[in-house]
Design an enzyme around this catalytic site. Structure first.
Site, short mmCIF file in Angstrom:
data_model
loop_
_atom_site.label_atom_id
_atom_site.label_comp_id
_atom_site.label_asym_id
_atom_site.label_seq_id
_atom_site.Cartn_x
_atom_site.Cartn_y
_atom_site.Cartn_z
N HIS A 46 0.78 -0.57 -0.11
CA HIS A 46 0.11 -0.35 -0.24
C HIS A 46 0.73 1.48 -0.29
O HIS A 46 1.01 2.06 1.32
CB HIS A 46 -0.78 0.10 1.07
CG HIS A 46 -2.14 1.07 0.88
ND1 HIS A 46 -3.39 0.41 1.26
CD2 HIS A 46 -2.17 2.18 0.70
CE1 HIS A 46 -3.80 1.67 1.16
NE2 HIS A 46 -3.27 2.92 1.07
N LEU A 49 2.45 6.32 -4.89
CA LEU A 49 4.49 7.06 -6.00
C LEU A 49 3.46 8.24 -6.86
O LEU A 49 4.82 9.06 -6.74
CB LEU A 49 4.62 5.73 -6.56
CG LEU A 49 4.89 4.38 -5.53
CD1 LEU A 49 5.25 3.84 -6.53
CD2 LEU A 49 6.17 5.11 -4.83
N ARG A 50 2.20 8.66 -7.16
CA ARG A 50 1.71 9.94 -7.39
C ARG A 50 1.83 10.34 -8.88
O ARG A 50 1.96 11.25 -9.49
CB ARG A 50 3.12 10.79 -5.95
CG ARG A 50 2.71 11.17 -4.82
CD ARG A 50 0.76 10.77 -4.52
NE ARG A 50 0.49 10.83 -3.12
CZ ARG A 50 -0.56 10.85 -2.61
NH1 ARG A 50 -1.42 10.54 -3.17
NH2 ARG A 50 -0.57 10.89 -1.03
N ASN A 80 -4.49 6.36 -7.42
CA ASN A 80 -5.68 8.14 -7.55
C ASN A 80 -4.29 8.48 -7.96
O ASN A 80 -3.25 9.27 -7.32
CB ASN A 80 -5.64 8.23 -5.82
CG ASN A 80 -4.75 7.59 -4.62
OD1 ASN A 80 -3.24 7.01 -5.45
ND2 ASN A 80 -4.61 9.22 -3.92
N ASP A 138 -8.80 2.64 -3.86
CA ASP A 138 -8.07 3.30 -2.68
C ASP A 138 -8.14 4.55 -2.58
O ASP A 138 -7.68 5.32 -4.13
CB ASP A 138 -6.58 3.18 -2.54
CG ASP A 138 -6.39 3.34 -1.15
OD1 ASP A 138 -6.56 2.74 -0.35
OD2 ASP A 138 -5.11 3.92 -1.05
N HIS A 165 -10.43 0.12 0.05
CA HIS A 165 -10.95 1.31 1.09
C HIS A 165 -11.64 1.53 1.92
O HIS A 165 -12.81 1.52 0.91
CB HIS A 165 -9.54 2.36 -0.07
CG HIS A 165 -10.24 3.45 1.02
ND1 HIS A 165 -9.35 4.24 1.39
CD2 HIS A 165 -11.66 4.15 0.89
CE1 HIS A 165 -9.71 5.57 2.01
NE2 HIS A 165 -10.74 5.73 1.88
N ASN A 264 -6.29 8.67 6.54
CA ASN A 264 -7.53 8.45 6.43
C ASN A 264 -7.32 6.68 6.67
O ASN A 264 -6.31 6.95 5.38
CB ASN A 264 -8.04 9.37 5.04
CG ASN A 264 -9.39 8.86 5.35
OD1 ASN A 264 -10.17 8.68 6.51
ND2 ASN A 264 -10.05 8.90 4.11
N ASP A 291 0.82 2.40 4.13
CA ASP A 291 0.36 3.58 3.04
C ASP A 291 0.85 5.04 3.19
O ASP A 291 0.51 6.32 3.40
CB ASP A 291 -0.93 3.48 4.08
CG ASP A 291 -2.05 4.61 3.00
OD1 ASP A 291 -2.05 5.31 1.88
OD2 ASP A 291 -3.16 5.25 4.09
N GLY A 310 -2.64 12.39 4.51
CA GLY A 310 -2.13 11.33 4.27
C GLY A 310 -0.44 12.00 4.81
O GLY A 310 -0.22 13.26 4.88
ZN LIG Z 1 -7.22 4.28 1.34
#
Ligand SMILES: [Zn+2]
Length: 409
Positions: A46, A49-50, A80, A138, A165, A264, A291, A310
């Site tokens: 989890h 890495l954006r 995401n 997620d 998630h 979160n 995460d 985050g």
């Molecule tokens: Zn999540």
């Protein structure tokens, strides 16, 4: 040819034994390490890495350097992103950056829904399946039960896991920022109730019973979730779950009005923290995932209300858990290795040959956590200044040295 370590101990047959064999590497390295242990490389299922889409927060290059320094040989990257990996074309850009920049193995998730919205219609799961470790939205919970059922049936048909998630948005007030508990009430901050996590888990476990889908719960944070998963496992459902280091080491009593404490799901009550530890020890919680969720400084400097959710975790997870769980006698090092390396590798089909995929740690080294030294672009996390034992000396992936202490600084 290879890495010769003299002295130290190596993880073998689920125990730490005196070093007695040579690790495999394309490079010739030889050093003596009396305090060192050689452990299987960790696997974090989890990680954010954006890239593509949010490289101001993190890049695959820096995120995987951070992973290597944290002792990880492999990570699963959350979807995401922009574009979202909801079809092969959406995934392609990420795969390209991974091939070019990744220092450790990166296996992406595909989304469950088109656009990763938690609603609407299913992603192109079939064309994604060969390239992804599982399906997850997620960051967003799948809100509709019917859609989740459809997703589970499709995942089962494709032989993949649903990695959930769990967050029911209808149970969270606008601006919900931290756990709906004492700190939220005292400071007038909208709270996120535990039910917004455990009610979707309860729903999904019913669907697992009905569909037979393999199911993994992300970042379990509260006691009710632990109990639901414990019962589902007893029943024999194909269910696993993870929690994060911060949920094991902190609770709402530790909160400060600072974005470093905002993630979160949120840090919950002391009782929840204890239930997570108990679940980890009795096997209900299979693995620990960070995460790792980096953001830019100006996204995290707006207190608990205004900051985004985050925190980063790849470079601190092992030293924190070694210091606070192993050294304090809560669990043996062998169990921590199981939770950080072996269990995630088994569940996510990412097993690898130990002699070519390992990490070397000096466990006697004591140092305060200093975010300014991170290789990650993200700096925000609640553990700054904590003294921890353990320094990564080297991480090797498929025989290649991907991190060596001092080489990246
Ligand atoms: Zn999540």
């Amino acid at each position: 040819m290879g890495i010769r370590l003299t002295g130290g101990r190596v993880f073998k047959d689920n125990a730490l034994l005196p070093m007695d064999f040579e690790m495999h590497s394309g490079e010739d390295i030889s050093f003596s390490l009396n305090n060192a242990v050689v452990l299987p490389g960790f696997v974090d299922v989890h990680v954010h890495l954006r890239e593509p889409g949010f490289f101001h927060k993190e890049t695959i290059l820096q995120g995987t350097l951070a992973a290597a320094r944290g002792g990880y040989r492999a990570v699963c990257s959350m979807p995401n992103l922009d574009p979202a990996p909801d079809c092969l074309a959406g995934l392609e850009k990420q795969l390209e950056i991974i091939r070019r920049d990744a220092k450790v193995k990166v296996v992406p998730y595909g989304t469950i829904t088109k656009g990763r919205t938690g609603g609407g219609v299913l992603a192109d799961m079939e064309e994604l399946a060969p390239y992804v470790c599982g399906f997850s939205d997620d960051g967003t919970g799948v809100q509709s039960e019917a859609l989740m059922e459809e997703a589970m049936l499709e995942a089962k048909r494709l032989g993949k896991m649903i990695v959930a998630h769990c967050e029911d948005m209808s149970l969270i007030p606008k601006g919900g920022a931290i756990h709906d508990g004492s700190f939220a009430r005292e400071h007038g901050i909208p709270g996120i109730p535990s039910a917004s996590e455990y009610e979707p888990i309860r729903r999904d476990l019913e669907l697992v019973r009905k569909t037979g889908c393999s199911y993994h719960v992300c970042h379990v944070s509260c006691k009710e979730s632990v109990e639901l998963i414990r019962r589902a496992k007893k029943e024999g459902l194909d269910v696993t779950c993870e929690t994060g280091p911060h949920y094991l080491l902190l609770c709402q009593d530790d909160l400060e009005d600072d974005g470093r404490f905002k993630m979160n799901p949120p840090l919950r009550d002391k009782e929840d923290r204890q239930a997570l530890l108990a679940g980890l020890l009795d096997g209900t919680i299979d693995m620990i995932a960070t995460d790792h969720a980096p953001h830019a400084a100006n996204e995290k400097d707006k207190g608990l209300r205004g900051s985004v959710m985050g925190i980063v975790g790849l470079e601190t997870a092992f030293p924190l858990l070694y210091t606070h769980l192993v050294k304090k006698g809560i669990m043996p090092l062998e169990m921590l290795v199981e939770k950080m390396a072996l269990a995630p590798a088994r569940r996510f089909n990412m097993e690898a040959d130990f002699q070519s995929n390992f990490t070397v740690w000096d466990l006697e080294h004591l140092e305060k956590i200093d975010a300014d030294k991170f290789l990650s672009k993200g700096r925000s996390m609640p553990f700054g200044g904590w003294p921890v034992y353990g320094k990564c000396l080297m991480t090797v992936v498929d025989g290649k040295v991907v991190y060596r202490e001092g080489a990246n600084e």
